[in-house]
Design an enzyme around this catalytic site. Structure first.
Site, PDB file in Angstrom:
ATOM      1  N   ASP A  75      43.664  13.633  20.598  1.00  0.00           N
ATOM      2  CA  ASP A  75      43.913  12.680  19.520  1.00  0.00           C
ATOM      3  C   ASP A  75      43.718  13.365  18.174  1.00  0.00           C
ATOM      4  OD1 ASP A  75      43.861   9.990  18.050  1.00  0.00           O
ATOM      5  OD2 ASP A  75      43.835   9.294  20.119  1.00  0.00           O
TER       6      ASP A  75
ATOM      7  N   HIS B  18      41.740   7.402  13.851  1.00  0.00           N
ATOM      8  CA  HIS B  18      42.388   7.013  15.111  1.00  0.00           C
ATOM      9  C   HIS B  18      41.624   7.543  16.329  1.00  0.00           C
ATOM     10  CE1 HIS B  18      45.612   6.957  18.210  1.00  0.00           C
ATOM     11  NE2 HIS B  18      46.072   5.926  17.536  1.00  0.00           N
TER      12      HIS B  18
ATOM     13  N   ASN C  98      54.375   1.970  20.623  1.00  0.00           N
ATOM     14  CA  ASN C  98      54.448   0.744  19.815  1.00  0.00           C
ATOM     15  C   ASN C  98      55.835   0.511  19.221  1.00  0.00           C
ATOM     16  OD1 ASN C  98      51.642   0.570  20.215  1.00  0.00           O
ATOM     17  ND2 ASN C  98      51.244   1.808  18.408  1.00  0.00           N
TER      18      ASN C  98
ATOM     19  N   SER D  75      47.652   2.314  21.625  1.00  0.00           N
ATOM     20  CA  SER D  75      46.627   3.363  21.498  1.00  0.00           C
ATOM     21  C   SER D  75      45.245   2.842  21.841  1.00  0.00           C
ATOM     22  CB  SER D  75      46.580   3.902  20.067  1.00  0.00           C
ATOM     23  OG  SER D  75      47.620   4.792  19.829  1.00  0.00           O
TER      24      SER D  75
END
Length: 308
Positions: free
Chosen positions: A51, A88, A185, A252
């Site tokens: 990530d 994130h 998404n 996510s």
């Protein structure tokens, strides 16, 4: 694609604000706490989080970080600095392994350890080559006491298929690593249209979509015929930068609920045939998933993850 470079995009941040007590208890929705005693909250299991890095000194995370590596150009490309500048990766990591310390949120497997592999830079971008190298790194990594990575979480994706990426994923899968990725998404809420994100779409990866608090498919969540399961993905409270806790929305967020679940399942099955772990974990999830009636499998896969 920019200059033939494939961009890896983390999930959209739909909502972001500080909140400490208003979130629904997703741990109870997936029945995680019900198997905490027999799994010791995931202790000893290593999850590689590919990530944007992590806030290394976040009070709810720092003691669970076992190591890390920077595959981006951030911090002049210094490989031992894997700080998060987006929030994130810190948010995703908290969903998996935030400490049960009565300060904010708690992860699905609060005693598991995180290997932080930074493949997304401060601009939210990365490349398939970084992703491939990070998966290889996770496969070869050995901890201070001989630990190895059992689970890889990838809350990211790109729209292009990539043979080298698929090859390394098949290799990790054959070694017994459970691979989990966000579905993406780019969804439009229409079960008939398909949206594909890699590496989630590959069969060796558990592809996770998002559902709302009312257990309906999230409009933004990609739908396709390789979707495996859905997890909570809307207004998810977790760790963030500056020691904060914020709510974010996206597939996510759903993927790490499955990564944390896989960690607990591995403790439960305690297999001596580690190369079969991906099969065991998948079958456990399949057996326990809550079917979401009258909904397309393209939107919810085999259902909403449950641990008991």
């Amino acid at each position: 694609m920019i200059n033939n470079k494939i961009i890896v995009k983390p999930g959209k941040i739909v909502k972001m604000f500080k909140a400490l007590s208003t979130a629904p208890d997703n741990l109870d929705k997936i029945k995680a706490r019900e198997i905490w005693d027999e799994t010791d909250q995931g202790s000893g299991i290593i999850v590689a989080v590919l990530d944007s890095g992590i806030q290394t000194n976040h009070p709810s995370l720092k003691s669970n970080i076992i190591g890390g590596f920077n595959f981006t150009e951030d911090d002049e490309g210094k490989t031992d600095i894997y700080n998060d500048y987006l929030g994130h990766g810190t948010h995703v990591s908290g969903i998996i392994a935030a400490l049960d310390n009565n300060k904010g949120v708690v992860g699905v497997a609060p005693k598991s350890n995180l290997l932080v592999l930074k493949v997304i830079d401060k601009h939210g971008k990365g490349s398939y080559s970084s992703l491939i190298n990070a998966i290889k790194y996770a496969m070869e990594w050995v901890g201070p006491n001989g630990e190895k990575v059992s689970v890889i979480n990838m809350s990211l994706g790109g729209t292009e298929a990539n043979e080298e990426l698929h090859k390394v994923i098949k290799m990790a899968h054959s070694k017994g690593i459970v691979l989990i990725a966000a579905a993406g998404n780019e969804g439009d809420g229409d079960k008939e249209t398909i949206e594909i994100s890699y590496p989630g779409f590959y069969k060796e990866v558990i592809q996770v979509g998002s559902i709302s608090e009312a257990q309906t498919p999230s409009k933004f969540s990609n739908s396709n015929d390789n979707l495996d399961f859905v997890g909570p993905g809307e207004n998810i409270l977790s760790t963030h930068l500056n020691n904060d806790f914020v709510e974010l929305t996206g597939t996510s967020m759903a993927a790490p609920f499955v990564a944390g679940s896989a960690t607990l399942i591995l403790k439960l099955i305690n297999s001596t045939e580690s190369y079969l772990n991906p099969v065991y974990v998948y079958n456990y999830l399949l057996t326990h998933a809550l079917p979401l009636e009258n909904l397309s499998i393209n939107q919810v896969g085999n259902g909403f993850i449950q641990l008991k």
